[in-house]
Design a protein around this motif. Structure first.
Motif, PDB file in Angstrom:
ATOM      1  N   ALA A   1      63.391  63.491  50.776  1.00 32.47           N
ATOM      2  CA  ALA A   1      62.924  63.723  49.401  1.00 32.47           C
ATOM      3  C   ALA A   1      63.419  65.071  48.901  1.00 32.47           C
ATOM      4  O   ALA A   1      63.934  65.882  49.660  1.00 32.47           O
ATOM      5  CB  ALA A   1      61.400  63.683  49.375  1.00 32.47           C
ATOM      6  N   THR A   2      63.265  65.300  47.602  1.00 40.17           N
ATOM      7  CA  THR A   2      63.749  66.558  47.017  1.00 40.17           C
ATOM      8  C   THR A   2      62.907  67.730  47.498  1.00 40.17           C
ATOM      9  O   THR A   2      61.721  67.598  47.774  1.00 40.17           O
ATOM     10  CB  THR A   2      63.657  66.498  45.484  1.00 40.17           C
ATOM     11  N   THR A   3      63.561  68.886  47.572  1.00 39.46           N
ATOM     12  CA  THR A   3      62.876  70.089  48.040  1.00 39.46           C
ATOM     13  C   THR A   3      61.921  70.606  46.958  1.00 39.46           C
ATOM     14  O   THR A   3      62.305  70.722  45.800  1.00 39.46           O
ATOM     15  CB  THR A   3      63.910  71.176  48.369  1.00 39.46           C
ATOM     16  N   LEU A   4      60.684  70.876  47.355  1.00 43.66           N
ATOM     17  CA  LEU A   4      59.701  71.405  46.402  1.00 43.66           C
ATOM     18  C   LEU A   4      59.534  72.917  46.564  1.00 43.66           C
ATOM     19  O   LEU A   4      59.376  73.657  45.601  1.00 43.66           O
ATOM     20  CB  LEU A   4      58.351  70.702  46.629  1.00 43.66           C
ATOM     21  N   LEU A   5      59.570  73.346  47.827  1.00 46.24           N
ATOM     22  CA  LEU A   5      59.276  74.757  48.117  1.00 46.24           C
ATOM     23  C   LEU A   5      60.313  75.300  49.083  1.00 46.24           C
ATOM     24  O   LEU A   5      60.664  74.641  50.051  1.00 46.24           O
ATOM     25  CB  LEU A   5      57.876  74.856  48.745  1.00 46.24           C
ATOM     26  N   GLU A   6      60.809  76.491  48.787  1.00 46.76           N
ATOM     27  CA  GLU A   6      61.801  77.092  49.669  1.00 46.76           C
ATOM     28  C   GLU A   6      61.495  78.574  49.870  1.00 46.76           C
ATOM     29  O   GLU A   6      61.250  79.297  48.904  1.00 46.76           O
ATOM     30  CB  GLU A   6      63.180  76.933  49.055  1.00 46.76           C
ATOM     31  N   LEU A   7      61.465  79.002  51.127  1.00 49.39           N
ATOM     32  CA  LEU A   7      61.316  80.425  51.442  1.00 49.39           C
ATOM     33  C   LEU A   7      62.602  80.899  52.088  1.00 49.39           C
ATOM     34  O   LEU A   7      63.091  80.254  53.026  1.00 49.39           O
ATOM     35  CB  LEU A   7      60.157  80.661  52.420  1.00 49.39           C
ATOM     36  N   ALA A   8      63.168  81.987  51.591  1.00 48.69           N
ATOM     37  CA  ALA A   8      64.411  82.508  52.150  1.00 48.69           C
ATOM     38  C   ALA A   8      64.209  83.961  52.565  1.00 48.69           C
ATOM     39  O   ALA A   8      64.051  84.833  51.727  1.00 48.69           O
ATOM     40  CB  ALA A   8      65.540  82.401  51.118  1.00 48.69           C
ATOM     41  N   GLY A   9      64.179  84.171  53.878  1.00 46.52           N
ATOM     42  CA  GLY A   9      64.065  85.540  54.414  1.00 46.52           C
ATOM     43  C   GLY A   9      62.874  86.306  53.883  1.00 46.52           C
ATOM     44  O   GLY A   9      63.007  87.456  53.492  1.00 46.52           O
TER      45      GLY A   9
ATOM     46  N   ALA B   1      53.017  91.763  58.113  1.00 45.06           N
ATOM     47  CA  ALA B   1      52.264  90.537  58.366  1.00 45.06           C
ATOM     48  C   ALA B   1      53.179  89.342  58.545  1.00 45.06           C
ATOM     49  O   ALA B   1      52.841  88.401  59.258  1.00 45.06           O
ATOM     50  CB  ALA B   1      51.277  90.287  57.229  1.00 45.06           C
ATOM     51  N   LEU B   2      54.335  89.343  57.893  1.00 41.35           N
ATOM     52  CA  LEU B   2      55.298  88.247  58.043  1.00 41.35           C
ATOM     53  C   LEU B   2      56.693  88.846  58.175  1.00 41.35           C
ATOM     54  O   LEU B   2      57.062  89.754  57.443  1.00 41.35           O
ATOM     55  CB  LEU B   2      55.274  87.320  56.814  1.00 41.35           C
ATOM     56  N   ARG B   3      57.477  88.296  59.158  1.00 40.03           N
ATOM     57  CA  ARG B   3      58.838  88.805  59.381  1.00 40.03           C
ATOM     58  C   ARG B   3      59.831  87.680  59.176  1.00 40.03           C
ATOM     59  O   ARG B   3      59.870  86.745  59.949  1.00 40.03           O
ATOM     60  CB  ARG B   3      58.993  89.298  60.817  1.00 40.03           C
ATOM     61  N   ASP B   4      60.632  87.796  58.149  1.00 39.84           N
ATOM     62  CA  ASP B   4      61.802  86.957  58.001  1.00 39.84           C
ATOM     63  C   ASP B   4      61.493  85.468  58.140  1.00 39.84           C
ATOM     64  O   ASP B   4      61.992  84.810  59.038  1.00 39.84           O
ATOM     65  CB  ASP B   4      62.842  87.384  59.053  1.00 39.84           C
ATOM     66  N   VAL B   5      60.653  84.930  57.274  1.00 36.94           N
ATOM     67  CA  VAL B   5      60.303  83.508  57.311  1.00 36.94           C
ATOM     68  C   VAL B   5      61.212  82.745  56.346  1.00 36.94           C
ATOM     69  O   VAL B   5      61.289  83.092  55.162  1.00 36.94           O
ATOM     70  CB  VAL B   5      58.831  83.288  56.919  1.00 36.94           C
ATOM     71  N   SER B   6      61.924  81.743  56.870  1.00 37.54           N
ATOM     72  CA  SER B   6      62.758  80.887  56.020  1.00 37.54           C
ATOM     73  C   SER B   6      62.400  79.441  56.302  1.00 37.54           C
ATOM     74  O   SER B   6      62.340  79.042  57.459  1.00 37.54           O
ATOM     75  CB  SER B   6      64.245  81.100  56.320  1.00 37.54           C
ATOM     76  N   LEU B   7      62.142  78.675  55.275  1.00 38.42           N
ATOM     77  CA  LEU B   7      61.899  77.250  55.483  1.00 38.42           C
ATOM     78  C   LEU B   7      62.024  76.520  54.160  1.00 38.42           C
ATOM     79  O   LEU B   7      61.990  77.140  53.090  1.00 38.42           O
ATOM     80  CB  LEU B   7      60.503  77.014  56.089  1.00 38.42           C
ATOM     81  N   SER B   8      62.203  75.213  54.246  1.00 39.59           N
ATOM     82  CA  SER B   8      62.217  74.438  53.014  1.00 39.59           C
ATOM     83  C   SER B   8      61.371  73.188  53.224  1.00 39.59           C
ATOM     84  O   SER B   8      61.403  72.579  54.296  1.00 39.59           O
ATOM     85  CB  SER B   8      63.673  74.147  52.617  1.00 39.59           C
ATOM     86  N   VAL B   9      60.568  72.859  52.234  1.00 35.61           N
ATOM     87  CA  VAL B   9      59.570  71.795  52.368  1.00 35.61           C
ATOM     88  C   VAL B   9      59.778  70.778  51.249  1.00 35.61           C
ATOM     89  O   VAL B   9      59.835  71.153  50.077  1.00 35.61           O
ATOM     90  CB  VAL B   9      58.147  72.381  52.275  1.00 35.61           C
ATOM     91  N   PRO B  10      59.930  69.483  51.597  1.00 37.39           N
ATOM     92  CA  PRO B  10      60.116  68.481  50.544  1.00 37.39           C
ATOM     93  C   PRO B  10      58.824  68.146  49.821  1.00 37.39           C
ATOM     94  O   PRO B  10      57.727  68.375  50.344  1.00 37.39           O
ATOM     95  CB  PRO B  10      60.632  67.266  51.316  1.00 37.39           C
ATOM     96  N   ARG B  11      58.964  67.592  48.609  1.00 35.96           N
ATOM     97  CA  ARG B  11      57.834  67.115  47.835  1.00 35.96           C
ATOM     98  C   ARG B  11      57.056  66.079  48.640  1.00 35.96           C
ATOM     99  O   ARG B  11      57.652  65.251  49.324  1.00 35.96           O
ATOM    100  CB  ARG B  11      58.393  66.487  46.551  1.00 35.96           C
TER     101      ARG B  11
END
Lengths: 253, 226, 252
Positions: free
Chosen positions: B2-10, B20-30
């Motif tokens: 499915a299409t990507t809804l949320l994306e975190l880059a670095g 509290a957070l170090r270098d989090v990258s991920l992508s989450v579909p709808r």
């Protein structure tokens, strides 16, 4: 009528409970004092006294400025420049330096101690220490009480010096009083003995501050929100005690 | 996919003197159900607050495509975040301000988490910890936003209530939105998530299909399963 | 290794000036949550004014004692000092002491409450639901603080004058009437009183709100924000007092 009677009865009971609690606290402190923990005393002096020093300096300087601005108003009206130094010095030494310094410290030190003790109770550290056989009075309450009282006296002496210096600066800068005249007026009319009533007051205020803040910390509900309540109660109790002592001591000294 | 809804880059996040957070990258579909797992203090709450827009990344980028509309994002807070000055019912109705039938909707939401009229009339301070947790949950269910964030939704509940609440959470998922659940105790959540992110001291140590992440040795060791 | 100090904090940092501006905007536009205003007026005004009156009555007696002492030393009648004493209460003593009591009572109340709201994530919830923090959180507390301050000042003046006057009449051979005499009080003095009270009434709640929001998120947030709120409030009261006194010095 019955409502009035029961309300006044409750008030009397509350006052009696308060008196009893303070008497009990005083007794505990007296018994524990000869064998109190010296390191905790030193630690609290360094926290309470040193942390409060910047606040004390700023309040003292502002108070010195205030007193001169007010004295200056009368100097302007009646043309008695020679009295500015005496007026400022007298007002500061006898009244304002101990009063304002201890009122400001009731916020920084008193509320801080009250909420710290309340926090230790809310986090169950105090009951845990007692269960381990630690004598809280000797380890915690007595050293903190004497540390607060000693800090207030030392800070009041520092406040005297800083406030007088600030009033000299404002007198010269704002009122155009020659520095020499100001100092001469201070020198001619104030003696070292004039500092004594202020220091006696500061000592009394320090004892009141210590007792009220410890009592507020011990009496607060042992939960997270009790911490804020302890700070608030300590402030109001300290304020009332300091002003009542001020009234009594001014008549005596 | 499915299409990507949320994306975190670095994404980095500093809180006070700690990272509290170090270098989090991920992508989450709808439509995904994302689990964020890690021991206490590993940065789960910080991540959820970043997603909620309450915090902003100290470094890196967080992109929604498209961003949730106003009121399109709800959160159950770790500390419940119920307003002391309002009753439980008024708390549930808070995000419904201006909507028709707000009170009826709020009452239905309370009923769905097993709280009746008498509990609804009480102030948060008069409720038990479990009831407060359920009230916070009802507040999200009532508004029913497409994006739902649950911070420790079952902490402090007894096992029977926990199963009940897990079912309510399952049904609340919106297939066109996103559900993110954070927990220090991932066991019951792994089978109920599509994706899982595992954090340790602010660092992402695993991200992927929930079932796969659940089998990884380092993850199982982190949560003391081995 | 990246250190936290090199990164900006992820949480938005509340600024006292921005908070004051937002609150002033909400107050001027009449965007004030009525129910919250009533609660805060009850909480803050009713519980503060009796303490202010008590404090100023004590202070009245203290200053009467000083005046009587000096009058005896200078061999003048105590009643000559009365009107000066009352003028000094209007322009300085009442607003300064009322301000300090306000910082202790109102400041600690607001800082503890808002610190607790920040710690228990209630402020986060309000922001998440898009609530108007200026109208619901800031403005009611600041309005109640200003009301408390503006009511405390005139009542406090009466307390200083009456307490000092009664004491003088009873113990020092003076007369009550001299200690509540408006003979020397000018428009200038009233202006000082109003300006100082308004400044304290605004600055104390703003300082307390700011400390509550800024420090409430930390582990011992409630305790820290309460102490800091009172200290900042006291400093602002004294600083405003000096600034207003020095400014009005130049205005005849």
């Amino acid at each position: 009528m019955r409502a009035f009677l029961s309300a006044s009865g409750r008030l009397v009971l509350r006052v009696l409970r308060g008196v009893g609690a303070y008497a009990l606290l005083a007794g505990r402190l007296l018994i524990a004092t000869p064998r109190m923990d010296g390191r905790e005393w030193l630690r609290t002096v360094s926290i309470a006294g040193v942390d409060a020093l910047p606040l004390c300096l700023v309040t003292a300087a502002l108070t010195g400025a205030l007193v001169v601005i007010q004295t200056g108003f009368y100097v302007e009206s009646y043309g008695v420049t020679s009295l500015v130094g005496w007026g400022a010095g007298y007002a500061l030494f006898h009244e304002f330096a101990p009063l304002i310094a201890s009122l400001a410290l009731s916020g920084r030190v008193g509320a801080g101690q009250a909420s710290d003790i309340a926090g230790l109770r809310a986090g169950e550290q105090l009951p845990a220490l007692e269960a381990l056989g630690v004598d809280i009075d000797r380890a915690l309450l007595a050293p903190r009480f004497w540390a607060i009282a000693a800090s207030v006296v030392v800070l009041a002496v520092i406040a005297d010096v800083v406030a007088l210096s600030a009033s000299l600066l404002v007198a010269v800068g704002l009122l155009g009083v020659p520095p020499g005249a100001f100092l001469a007026s201070v020198h001619a009319s104030l003696r070292v003995a004039d500092a004594v009533p202020g220091i006696v007051k500061a000592a009394a205020f320090g004892l009141a501050l210590g007792a009220c803040s410890l009592r507020a910390g011990l009496a607060a509900p042992a939960e997270a929100r009790g911490v804020g309540a302890a700070a608030r109660r300590s402030l109001v109790a300290t304020l009332t005690a300091i002003l009542a002592l001020d009234m009594a001591l001014t008549g005596l000294l | 996919m499915a299409t990507t809804l949320l994306e975190l880059a670095g994404v980095w996040a500093a809180r006070g003197r700690t990272v509290a957070l170090r270098d989090v990258s991920l992508s989450v579909p709808r439509g995904a159900r994302l689990g964020v797992f890690g021991p206490g203090g590993s940065g789960k709450t910080t991540l959820l607050k970043l997603l909620a827009g309450l915090y902003h990344p100290s470094r890196g980028e967080l992109r929604w495509s498209p961003p949730p509309p106003p009121g399109g994002l709800g959160m159950v807070f770790q500390r419940d975040a119920l307003l002391d000055s309002l009753s439980a019912l008024e708390n549930v109705a808070l995000p419904l301000a201006g909507r028709p039938r707000a009170e009826i909707v709020a009452r239905e939401a309370l009923a769905r988490v097993g709280l009746g009229e008498d509990a609804g009339a009480k102030r948060p301070i008069e409720l038990s910890g479990g009831m407060r947790k359920r009230t916070g949950l009802a507040r999200v269910l009532a508004a029913n936003p497409p994006v739902k964030l649950f911070d420790e939704p079952t902490a402090g509940l007894d096992p029977a209530t926990e199963r009940e609440i897990l079912d309510v959470l399952d049904r609340a998922h919106d297939a066109s939105g996103l559900t993110v659940t954070a927990s220090a105790n991932p066991e019951p959540f792994f089978p109920r998530c599509d994706l899982a992110l595992v954090l340790s001291a602010g660092e992402p140590i695993a991200f992927g299909e929930a079932a796969e992440v659940a089998r990884r040795g380092d993850v199982r060791r982190l949560f003391g399963a081995e | 290794m990246t250190r936290a100090l090199d990164l900006p904090d992820a949480a938005p940092r509340p600024r006292a000036l921005a908070l004051a501006a937002a609150a002033a905007g909400a107050l001027l536009a009449g965007r004030v949550d009525r129910a919250e205003l009533v609660t805060q007026v009850r909480e803050l005004c009713l519980r503060t004014i009796p303490v202010v009156l008590l404090a100023l009555a004590f202070i009245g007696v203290v200053f009467e004692e000083h005046a009587a002492h000096e009058a005896r030393r200078a061999l003048v009648s105590l009643d000559q000092a009365g009107p000066m004493f009352f003028e000094l209460s209007v322009r300085e003593i009442a607003p300064a002491i009322a301000g300090i009591v306000l910082a202790a009572r109102v400041g600690s109340g607001i800082a503890a409450e808002v610190g607790w709201m920040a710690q228990s994530e209630q402020v986060d919830a309000l922001r998440l639901f898009g609530r108007d923090l200026a109208a619901e959180l800031y403005a009611p507390r600041i309005a109640a603080g200003m009301l408390a301050s503006m009511l405390a000042a005139p009542l406090g003046i009466a307390a200083v004058g009456l307490a000092g006057g009664f004491w003088a009449q009873a113990f020092s051979g003076g007369h009550l009437a001299a200690f509540v005499s408006l003979r020397l009080v000018t428009a200038h003095d009233w202006a000082l009183l109003v300006a100082k009270s308004a400044a304290s009434g605004f600055a104390v709640p703003v300082a307390a709100l700011h400390c509550g929001l800024a420090l409430g998120g930390t582990p011992d947030g409630v305790a820290r924000s309460t102490a800091a709120g009172v200290v900042r409030g006291t400093l602002w009261v004294l600083a405003a007092d000096v600034a207003i006194g020095a400014t009005l010095w130049w205005i005849p």
